[in-house]
Design a protein around this motif. Structure first.
Motif, mmCIF file in Angstrom:
data_model
loop_
_atom_site.group_PDB
_atom_site.id
_atom_site.type_symbol
_atom_site.label_atom_id
_atom_site.label_comp_id
_atom_site.label_asym_id
_atom_site.label_seq_id
_atom_site.Cartn_x
_atom_site.Cartn_y
_atom_site.Cartn_z
ATOM 1 N N GLY A 69 58.010 0.353 13.463
ATOM 2 C CA GLY A 69 56.487 0.943 13.484
ATOM 3 C C GLY A 69 56.962 2.482 14.041
ATOM 4 N N ALA A 70 56.371 3.444 13.454
ATOM 5 C CA ALA A 70 56.436 4.894 13.845
ATOM 6 C C ALA A 70 54.839 5.313 13.956
ATOM 7 C CB ALA A 70 57.019 5.744 12.746
ATOM 8 N N PHE A 71 54.964 6.398 15.197
ATOM 9 C CA PHE A 71 53.656 6.735 15.505
ATOM 10 C C PHE A 71 53.584 8.162 15.779
ATOM 11 C CE2 PHE A 71 53.588 2.412 16.807
ATOM 12 C CZ PHE A 71 52.144 1.933 16.902
ATOM 13 N N PRO A 72 52.601 8.865 15.448
ATOM 14 C CA PRO A 72 51.214 8.375 15.453
ATOM 15 C C PRO A 72 50.850 7.717 14.151
ATOM 16 C CG PRO A 72 50.899 10.648 14.967
ATOM 17 C CD PRO A 72 52.326 10.401 15.578
ATOM 18 N N VAL A 73 49.773 6.675 13.838
ATOM 19 C CA VAL A 73 49.393 5.993 12.667
ATOM 20 C C VAL A 73 47.840 6.073 12.735
ATOM 21 C CG1 VAL A 73 51.537 4.586 12.629
ATOM 22 C CG2 VAL A 73 49.352 3.763 13.782
ATOM 23 N N SER A 74 47.375 6.356 11.407
ATOM 24 C CA SER A 74 46.087 6.442 11.193
ATOM 25 C C SER A 74 45.563 5.476 9.771
ATOM 26 C CB SER A 74 45.570 7.799 10.868
ATOM 27 O OG SER A 74 45.991 8.534 11.846
ATOM 28 N N VAL A 75 44.496 4.911 10.188
ATOM 29 C CA VAL A 75 43.798 4.220 9.128
ATOM 30 C C VAL A 75 42.358 4.420 8.792
ATOM 31 C CG1 VAL A 75 45.513 2.188 9.521
ATOM 32 C CG2 VAL A 75 43.038 2.183 10.481
ATOM 33 N N ASN A 76 41.685 4.270 7.667
ATOM 34 C CA ASN A 76 40.376 4.505 7.617
ATOM 35 C C ASN A 76 39.869 3.163 7.993
ATOM 36 O OD1 ASN A 76 40.553 7.079 6.657
ATOM 37 N ND2 ASN A 76 41.069 6.531 4.562
ATOM 38 N N ASN A 77 38.543 3.423 8.746
ATOM 39 C CA ASN A 77 37.732 2.111 9.161
ATOM 40 C C ASN A 77 36.388 2.262 9.406
ATOM 41 O OD1 ASN A 77 37.331 0.460 12.147
ATOM 42 N ND2 ASN A 77 37.375 -0.557 10.324
ATOM 43 N N CYS A 78 35.526 1.931 8.618
ATOM 44 C CA CYS A 78 34.241 1.807 8.853
ATOM 45 C C CYS A 78 33.740 3.315 8.782
ATOM 46 C CB CYS A 78 33.531 1.363 10.004
ATOM 47 S SG CYS A 78 33.667 -0.553 9.985
ATOM 48 N N GLY A 79 34.273 3.966 7.816
ATOM 49 C CA GLY A 79 33.781 5.755 7.713
ATOM 50 C C GLY A 79 34.393 6.462 8.602
ATOM 51 N N ARG A 80 35.245 6.026 9.360
ATOM 52 C CA ARG A 80 36.096 7.129 10.267
ATOM 53 C C ARG A 80 37.420 6.769 10.219
ATOM 54 N NH1 ARG A 80 34.379 6.467 16.076
ATOM 55 N NH2 ARG A 80 32.259 6.015 15.088
ATOM 56 N N THR A 81 38.072 7.890 10.643
ATOM 57 C CA THR A 81 39.666 7.648 10.960
ATOM 58 C C THR A 81 40.114 7.378 12.249
ATOM 59 O OG1 THR A 81 39.871 9.586 9.061
ATOM 60 C CG2 THR A 81 41.914 9.133 10.487
ATOM 61 N N TYR A 143 32.907 -7.758 15.555
ATOM 62 C CA TYR A 143 31.149 -7.635 15.517
ATOM 63 C C TYR A 143 31.048 -6.172 16.005
ATOM 64 C CZ TYR A 143 31.166 -12.762 15.187
ATOM 65 O OH TYR A 143 31.316 -14.198 15.210
ATOM 66 N N ALA A 144 30.179 -5.565 15.447
ATOM 67 C CA ALA A 144 29.500 -4.104 15.875
ATOM 68 C C ALA A 144 29.097 -4.310 17.095
ATOM 69 C CB ALA A 144 28.615 -3.773 14.988
ATOM 70 N N SER A 145 28.388 -5.552 17.564
ATOM 71 C CA SER A 145 27.765 -5.214 19.145
ATOM 72 C C SER A 145 28.725 -5.273 19.884
ATOM 73 C CB SER A 145 27.095 -6.729 19.121
ATOM 74 O OG SER A 145 28.028 -7.896 18.977
ATOM 75 N N ALA A 146 30.173 -5.402 19.887
ATOM 76 C CA ALA A 146 31.132 -5.369 20.695
ATOM 77 C C ALA A 146 31.177 -3.732 21.503
ATOM 78 C CB ALA A 146 32.407 -5.838 20.354
ATOM 79 N N PHE A 147 30.757 -2.780 20.369
ATOM 80 C CA PHE A 147 30.997 -1.369 20.647
ATOM 81 C C PHE A 147 29.721 -0.899 20.691
ATOM 82 C CE2 PHE A 147 35.095 -1.950 18.169
ATOM 83 C CZ PHE A 147 35.977 -2.192 19.180
ATOM 84 N N LEU A 167 37.213 -2.086 13.914
ATOM 85 C CA LEU A 167 36.052 -2.876 13.795
ATOM 86 C C LEU A 167 36.444 -3.485 12.475
ATOM 87 C CD1 LEU A 167 33.448 -4.086 14.670
ATOM 88 C CD2 LEU A 167 32.331 -2.169 13.367
ATOM 89 N N ASP A 168 36.371 -4.847 12.452
ATOM 90 C CA ASP A 168 36.455 -5.602 11.080
ATOM 91 C C ASP A 168 35.624 -5.046 9.953
ATOM 92 O OD1 ASP A 168 38.285 -7.115 12.054
ATOM 93 O OD2 ASP A 168 37.058 -9.112 12.003
ATOM 94 N N PRO A 169 36.021 -4.445 8.836
ATOM 95 C CA PRO A 169 35.460 -3.864 7.811
ATOM 96 C C PRO A 169 34.435 -4.444 7.281
ATOM 97 C CG PRO A 169 37.574 -4.741 6.779
ATOM 98 C CD PRO A 169 37.724 -4.876 8.374
ATOM 99 N N ASP A 173 28.689 -0.651 10.810
ATOM 100 C CA ASP A 173 27.315 -0.312 11.220
ATOM 101 C C ASP A 173 26.558 0.013 9.957
ATOM 102 O OD1 ASP A 173 26.747 -1.008 14.095
ATOM 103 O OD2 ASP A 173 28.060 0.712 14.387
ATOM 104 N N ASN A 174 27.150 0.905 9.218
ATOM 105 C CA ASN A 174 26.577 1.507 7.976
ATOM 106 C C ASN A 174 26.843 0.341 7.024
ATOM 107 O OD1 ASN A 174 25.971 2.829 5.721
ATOM 108 N ND2 ASN A 174 26.821 4.877 6.447
ATOM 109 N N LYS A 175 26.037 -0.066 5.947
ATOM 110 C CA LYS A 175 26.073 -0.943 5.266
ATOM 111 C C LYS A 175 26.931 -0.331 3.889
ATOM 112 C CE LYS A 175 21.996 -3.796 5.807
ATOM 113 N NZ LYS A 175 20.687 -4.119 5.246
ATOM 114 N N ALA A 176 26.916 0.846 3.761
ATOM 115 C CA ALA A 176 27.487 1.529 2.692
ATOM 116 C C ALA A 176 29.185 1.542 2.981
ATOM 117 C CB ALA A 176 27.215 2.820 2.550
ATOM 118 N N ASP A 177 29.509 1.278 4.329
ATOM 119 C CA ASP A 177 30.771 1.366 4.696
ATOM 120 C C ASP A 177 31.616 -0.266 4.605
ATOM 121 O OD1 ASP A 177 31.140 4.086 5.016
ATOM 122 O OD2 ASP A 177 30.266 3.863 7.351
#
Length: 347
Positions: A69-81, A143-147, A167-169, A173-177
């Motif tokens: 595994g190489a770092f840094p790594v990025s993923v898209n998650n709930c409308g944010r990187t 769950y979004a309630s954690a954050f 956060l699990d996709p 929070d945003n339904k569109a995401d």
């Protein structure tokens, strides 16, 4: 409230969003985690013992050198990187679903702690202070309630502290995401989490094994010709699986007919009159400390009207841990369990 958000305390008779949500003995499957991993439960004063899910790699596989595994790594998650600059060594999982994902991927050696079990001790999140004491370098939740400000802090707040979050996709929070609930999206999420932990190869192992397991379940068609009522919780107005969530996926996989396939969304409250009208062949019961399967059996078996349902008369009940009914690392285990139990029922 987010589709997968969850309050800070168990509510056996609470109403959840109808659009979905996120989290025991499991069936014997190949490549199961060989040891029971114990993780410190933040703020609960106890240790969590858990087993891996279908396809889990061995507990000794969680080193960066083993996977490259190489770092840094990025993923898209709930409308944010989400960017992780260095391999996590003190990650915290804040819901049972997130714990199961970590265990499935064999990254328990990179964990500092866990909190909030769904099946057995759905208690509360750690305070911000307790969370900070763990010196986390990564946090993941189902769950979004954690954050939230009432839990460990918002995602923005934690990011400012140098703590990346995932956060699990299905819980954005945003339904569109939010991702559509599907096995493919569950596996995509596991791939993202593995990447953030620096263990991409572990995800491949898990996903390949789960695909093999799920193919076997589909081929068995144990639910063929069976109408199923999936009862999650609540007795005044039962909370059931609709046509777009974890229960729907499981029922489709085993070839059963969902008694409430006409109900849009992952979950919904339905009147008992509709359950009586459906008169299901089988009742699947989610089992959790805040709504046990036995309490539901007792209720339905003693109600003057419901006790006449053919599934009740014939004692055709199936029990599944709550954590295996939501989209996540153990949903395939849930499908296998339901399939095996359906096959064992007398026709």
């Amino acid at each position: 409230m987010s589709a997968y958000s969850r309050p800070n305390s168990p509510r056996p008779n609470s109403v959840r969003s109808s659009s979905g949500r996120s989290s025991s003995a499991r069936p014997n499957v190949a490549r199961r985690l060989p040891v029971r991993s114990r993780l410190v439960a933040l703020g609960l004063g106890l240790a969590i013992a858990a087993t891996g899910c279908a396809g889990a790699p061995g507990s000794g596989s969680s080193s960066a050198s083993a996977t490259g595994g190489a770092f840094p790594v990025s993923v898209n998650n709930c409308g944010r990187t989400v960017t992780v600059k260095q391999q996590p060594t003190r990650a915290v999982a804040l819901n049972q679903g997130a714990i199961e994902e970590a265990l499935a991927l064999g990254v328990q050696k990179q964990m500092a702690g866990t909190a909030y079990l769904d099946d057995k001790v759905a208690d509360k999140y750690p305070t911000k202070e307790v969370f900070a004491q763990a010196k986390p370098d990564f946090a993941l939740a189902s769950y979004a309630s954690a954050f939230s400000d009432k839990a460990v802090g918002t995602r923005d707040e934690l990011e400012q502290q140098g703590i990346p979050t995932y956060l699990d996709p299905f819980a954005c929070d945003n339904k569109a995401d939010r991702a559509q609930v599907s096995f493919d999206n569950v596996w995509s999420s596991l791939g993202d989490i593995a990447k953030l932990f620096g263990q991409p190869g572990n995800a491949t192992t898990v996903i390949d094994a789960q695909k093999t397991e799920l193919d076997a379940v589909k081929q068995a068609k144990a639910g063929d010709g069976q109408k199923v009522f999936w009862w999650d919780s609540q007795t005044d107005t039962p909370f059931t699986g609709g046509n777009a969530g974890g229960p729907a996926l499981v029922m489709q996989s085993v070839g059963a007919t969902n008694a409430f396939a006409d109900v849009d969304g992952a979950w919904a409250n339905v009147p008992w009159e509709k359950v009586v009208a459906a008169d299901p062949d089988v009742i699947v019961l989610a089992d959790a400390s805040w709504s046990t399967s036995q309490s539901k059996i007792d209720y339905i078996s003693n109600d003057p009207a419901l006790k006449n349902l053919k599934a009740v008369q014939n004692k055709r009940f199936i029990t599944v841990p709550f954590s295996q009914t939501t989209p996540g690392a153990t949903l395939v285990d849930g499908a296998k369990s339901v399939s095996d139990q359906l096959a064992a029922l007398p026709r």
